[in-house]
Design a protein around this motif. Structure first.
Motif, PDB file in Angstrom:
ATOM      1  N   UNK A 131      43.281  32.689  34.152  1.00 32.75           N
ATOM      2  CA  UNK A 131      42.273  32.219  34.877  1.00 32.75           C
ATOM      3  C   UNK A 131      40.937  32.706  35.100  1.00 32.75           C
ATOM      4  N   UNK A 132      40.928  32.431  36.312  1.00 30.54           N
ATOM      5  CA  UNK A 132      40.521  33.661  37.616  1.00 30.54           C
ATOM      6  C   UNK A 132      39.600  34.025  37.045  1.00 30.54           C
ATOM      7  N   UNK A 133      40.196  35.022  36.844  1.00 34.75           N
ATOM      8  CA  UNK A 133      39.568  36.592  36.374  1.00 34.75           C
ATOM      9  C   UNK A 133      38.110  35.859  35.184  1.00 34.75           C
ATOM     10  N   UNK A 134      38.543  35.611  34.285  1.00 34.85           N
ATOM     11  CA  UNK A 134      38.160  34.661  32.273  1.00 34.85           C
ATOM     12  C   UNK A 134      36.622  33.909  33.563  1.00 34.85           C
ATOM     13  N   UNK A 135      37.411  32.627  34.855  1.00 32.65           N
ATOM     14  CA  UNK A 135      36.163  31.698  34.963  1.00 32.65           C
ATOM     15  C   UNK A 135      34.881  32.451  36.296  1.00 32.65           C
ATOM     16  N   UNK A 136      35.743  33.798  36.510  1.00 31.50           N
ATOM     17  CA  UNK A 136      34.714  34.914  37.398  1.00 31.50           C
ATOM     18  C   UNK A 136      33.805  35.312  36.436  1.00 31.50           C
ATOM     19  N   UNK A 137      34.014  36.150  35.301  1.00 29.41           N
ATOM     20  CA  UNK A 137      33.491  37.098  34.424  1.00 29.41           C
ATOM     21  C   UNK A 137      32.295  35.748  34.008  1.00 29.41           C
ATOM     22  N   UNK A 138      32.582  34.439  33.556  1.00 24.81           N
ATOM     23  CA  UNK A 138      32.029  33.633  32.734  1.00 24.81           C
ATOM     24  C   UNK A 138      30.537  33.288  33.598  1.00 24.81           C
ATOM     25  N   UNK A 139      31.079  32.811  35.207  1.00 23.94           N
ATOM     26  CA  UNK A 139      30.681  32.551  36.516  1.00 23.94           C
ATOM     27  C   UNK A 139      28.874  34.299  36.372  1.00 23.94           C
ATOM     28  N   UNK A 140      29.657  34.939  36.666  1.00 22.95           N
ATOM     29  CA  UNK A 140      28.705  35.737  36.057  1.00 22.95           C
ATOM     30  C   UNK A 140      27.870  36.481  34.867  1.00 22.95           C
ATOM     31  N   UNK A 141      28.073  35.252  33.917  1.00 23.09           N
ATOM     32  CA  UNK A 141      27.773  36.192  32.938  1.00 23.09           C
ATOM     33  C   UNK A 141      26.796  34.727  33.012  1.00 23.09           C
ATOM     34  N   UNK A 142      27.363  34.092  33.640  1.00 19.98           N
ATOM     35  CA  UNK A 142      26.476  32.666  34.071  1.00 19.98           C
ATOM     36  C   UNK A 142      24.837  33.134  34.207  1.00 19.98           C
ATOM     37  N   UNK A 143      25.058  33.499  35.844  1.00 22.29           N
ATOM     38  CA  UNK A 143      23.799  34.136  36.123  1.00 22.29           C
ATOM     39  C   UNK A 143      23.119  35.075  35.428  1.00 22.29           C
ATOM     40  N   UNK A 144      23.196  35.987  34.670  1.00 25.81           N
ATOM     41  CA  UNK A 144      22.274  37.147  34.460  1.00 25.81           C
ATOM     42  C   UNK A 144      21.364  35.487  33.331  1.00 25.81           C
ATOM     43  N   UNK A 187      25.621  22.365  35.023  1.00 29.57           N
ATOM     44  CA  UNK A 187      26.090  23.594  34.342  1.00 29.57           C
ATOM     45  C   UNK A 187      27.103  23.219  34.004  1.00 29.57           C
ATOM     46  N   UNK A 188      28.043  23.822  33.098  1.00 24.64           N
ATOM     47  CA  UNK A 188      29.390  23.816  33.351  1.00 24.64           C
ATOM     48  C   UNK A 188      29.899  25.539  33.186  1.00 24.64           C
ATOM     49  N   UNK A 189      31.009  26.220  34.031  1.00 26.18           N
ATOM     50  CA  UNK A 189      30.952  26.567  33.647  1.00 26.18           C
ATOM     51  C   UNK A 189      33.225  27.362  32.970  1.00 26.18           C
ATOM     52  N   UNK A 190      33.090  27.582  32.452  1.00 27.85           N
ATOM     53  CA  UNK A 190      34.874  27.222  31.898  1.00 27.85           C
ATOM     54  C   UNK A 190      34.968  29.159  30.999  1.00 27.85           C
ATOM     55  N   UNK A 191      36.097  28.842  30.885  1.00 21.78           N
ATOM     56  CA  UNK A 191      36.857  30.565  30.283  1.00 21.78           C
ATOM     57  C   UNK A 191      36.103  30.890  28.930  1.00 21.78           C
ATOM     58  N   UNK A 192      35.325  31.887  28.785  1.00 20.22           N
ATOM     59  CA  UNK A 192      34.751  32.677  27.490  1.00 20.22           C
ATOM     60  C   UNK A 192      33.340  32.085  27.471  1.00 20.22           C
ATOM     61  N   UNK A 193      33.051  31.030  28.505  1.00 23.35           N
ATOM     62  CA  UNK A 193      31.606  30.057  27.866  1.00 23.35           C
ATOM     63  C   UNK A 193      30.592  29.648  28.789  1.00 23.35           C
ATOM     64  N   UNK A 194      29.407  29.277  29.070  1.00 23.45           N
ATOM     65  CA  UNK A 194      28.639  28.543  29.921  1.00 23.45           C
ATOM     66  C   UNK A 194      27.761  27.555  29.256  1.00 23.45           C
ATOM     67  N   UNK A 195      27.199  27.263  29.972  1.00 16.67           N
ATOM     68  CA  UNK A 195      26.179  26.343  29.473  1.00 16.67           C
ATOM     69  C   UNK A 195      25.137  25.812  30.747  1.00 16.67           C
ATOM     70  N   UNK A 196      24.057  25.635  30.262  1.00 15.84           N
ATOM     71  CA  UNK A 196      22.806  24.757  31.600  1.00 15.84           C
ATOM     72  C   UNK A 196      22.143  23.762  30.629  1.00 15.84           C
TER      73      UNK A 196
END
Ligand SMILES: [Zn+2]
Length: 256
Positions: free
Chosen positions: A118-131, A150-159
């Motif tokens: 879960x941490x790895x997934x959230x860290x990936x989503x967070x990085x993707x949200x910055x892009x 903004x909301x950052x979750x597993x596999x997705x993010x939104x602003x």
């Protein structure tokens, strides 16, 4: 001003690779436990909290399903968003495990272990949200100035953005193109603290810097394809969501 002397050491900042630590119980509340140290990242900056277990000395595991940062001290750093430092971290216990708290005493020595995937997934989503955010800054700087959440979750993010003009289809396509180009370049991501405040942190990629206290991955490559959707939330409010298709979160590696 009233301030609490007790605080939780944020091992998720001191040692970002760690997924387990020793800790002492400092307080037990109705549905949550405070510890003197934790590796569990609390909900913050839109990123959902880690999940995990508090392991008692007899091996029994108490699950936590949310982590909250409380009673921080507000500080102001020039050219940095207002944040709160120090504070206490509460581990919100799964309701089926609350009865186990009767056997836990203040001062008990426990260990904390988080769900690494879960941490790895959230860290990936967070990085993707910055892009996505960098791409929005290029195409619609007015929207970035009007960011309302903004909301950052597993596999997705939104602003969510407060804007005068909605996102046009070609703008959304261009934002997706720019964000995906960061992934394609496999650029390095650096994360580091402000020299005076460990809690004030920066994320940097290709020379672009965002103030952010979340967790991230070390490269843009694993983010996968970023699929961007636009939605109107009513007059003057727009939402951009992204999904990460074919992403490859790596639970064996957190930040460097
Ligand atoms: Zn971040």
């Amino acid at each position: 001003m009233f301030s609490l002397s007790r605080k939780t050491r944020k091992l998720y900042y001191e040692n970002p690779d760690a997924s387990e630590c020793a800790a002492k119980v400092t307080r037990i509340n109705a549905n949550n436990v405070e510890l003197d140290a934790t590796v569990a990242y609390p909900e913050g900056g839109g990123q959902e909290a880690d999940h995990g277990v508090i392991v008692l000395d007899d091996g029994r595991e108490i699950r936590f399903v949310d982590v909250r940062k409380m009673y921080g001290n507000p500080i102001h750093i020039p050219a940095f968003p207002d944040i709160q430092v120090d504070g206490i971290i509460e581990h919100v216990i799964h309701e089926d495990d609350l009865a186990l708290l009767r056997d836990v005493n203040i001062g008990a020595e426990v260990s904390v272990r988080i769900d690494r995937l879960r941490r790895a997934q959230l860290s990936l989503s967070h990085t993707g949200s910055h892009l996505l955010y960098l791409a929005v800054a290029d195409i619609r700087p007015d929207a970035v100035a009007g960011t309302i959440g903004c909301h950052i979750k597993v596999n997705a993010a939104r602003f969510d953005f407060a804007v005068e003009n909605r996102f046009a289809l070609d703008e959304v396509e261009e934002i997706a193109r720019i964000a995906n180009a960061y992934v394609a370049r496999g650029s390095e991501v650096k994360v580091y603290p402000h020299p005076d405040y460990m809690d004030a942190r920066y994320w940097e990629c290709e020379g672009r810097v965002i103030a952010c206290g979340g967790t991230h991955i070390a490269s843009t490559a694993p983010v996968g394809q970023i699929r961007v959707h636009r939605k109107s939330l009513g007059r003057g409010k727009e939402r951009l969501s992204c999904e990460f298709i074919g992403s490859s979160p790596n639970p064996a590696v957190f930040q460097r």
